[in-house]
Design an enzyme around this catalytic site. Sequence first.
Site, PDB file in Angstrom:
ATOM      1  N   TYR A 253      -0.935  -1.022  10.420  1.00  0.00           N
ATOM      2  CA  TYR A 253      -1.222  -1.300   9.007  1.00  0.00           C
ATOM      3  C   TYR A 253      -0.070  -0.828   8.129  1.00  0.00           C
ATOM      4  O   TYR A 253       0.471  -1.591   7.311  1.00  0.00           O
ATOM      5  CB  TYR A 253      -2.527  -0.632   8.575  1.00  0.00           C
ATOM      6  CG  TYR A 253      -2.864  -0.898   7.133  1.00  0.00           C
ATOM      7  CD1 TYR A 253      -3.492  -2.082   6.760  1.00  0.00           C
ATOM      8  CD2 TYR A 253      -2.532   0.017   6.132  1.00  0.00           C
ATOM      9  CE1 TYR A 253      -3.787  -2.348   5.433  1.00  0.00           C
ATOM     10  CE2 TYR A 253      -2.820  -0.244   4.805  1.00  0.00           C
ATOM     11  CZ  TYR A 253      -3.452  -1.419   4.459  1.00  0.00           C
ATOM     12  OH  TYR A 253      -3.724  -1.686   3.138  1.00  0.00           O
TER      13      TYR A 253
ATOM     14  N   SER B 245       0.849  -1.187   0.000  1.00  0.00           N
ATOM     15  CA  SER B 245       0.000   0.000   0.000  1.00  0.00           C
ATOM     16  C   SER B 245       0.886   1.238   0.000  1.00  0.00           C
ATOM     17  O   SER B 245       2.043   1.191   0.458  1.00  0.00           O
ATOM     18  CB  SER B 245      -0.895   0.009   1.249  1.00  0.00           C
ATOM     19  OG  SER B 245      -1.546   1.259   1.409  1.00  0.00           O
TER      20      SER B 245
END
Length: 254
Positions: A148, A138
Amino acid sequence: MTTALITGATAGIGAAFARRLAADGHDLVLVARDTDRLAAAATALERAHGVAVEVLAADLAAEEGIEAVERRLADAERPVGILVNNAGFGNPGGYLQVPVAQELTMLKVHVEAVLRLTSAALPGMRERGFGGVVNVASVAAFLPRGTYGATKAWVVSFTQGAARDLAGSGVRLMALCPGFTRTEFHQRAGMGTDNIPGWAWLSAERVVDEAVRDLARGRTLSVPGRRYKLAVVLARLLPSGSLGRASAKAGRKY
């Protein structure tokens, strides 16, 4: 054509990879937790593209799920030539707002599963002198965003390091770093997206098209979309906290 194994294959970027690779003539192994969605996806892909589609129901947050996929990847009689490690999820909340058990589950899926499945696939690919691994990370990998972002930063570092180690083997490894993409990701995580402007969104199809093109070019990092390419450049140049604060404000509405 080779067989491609895709985790998280029934929705979003994983489903877009399945459609693209099937259209290119690859047989598929689809991995996900939902058996009904797996069966429906397999039937649709077989009818649309005339390829063979195998389904493997597995939860990569569980030991037995990872082991099942490892066994399939290591099966020399049914070689897998392309691996797409796409399975993943987000937690709704910042650090210390999310229970540690959920954080550990994220590490299991985003880090341990990626390491183990890549390690299961690579020996056969290297022996055959051909193969490709796409590990979906990401843009958050370049922005301080709690667990994350940290897991995705690990995916990028691991993938590029492994790619260097396997240079000249015929096997390509690439970390794919999309920005905001129209999938089920935010809805499943309980994250509102009303505050994300329309221009910031990419389609899953565009993400996959750019990823396939970058993998063919031998790149170890793919960042789809000019805006996100610029964001990654800025993230590497500016102090780490500045873009991280802006990203957290934009991306975390619950």
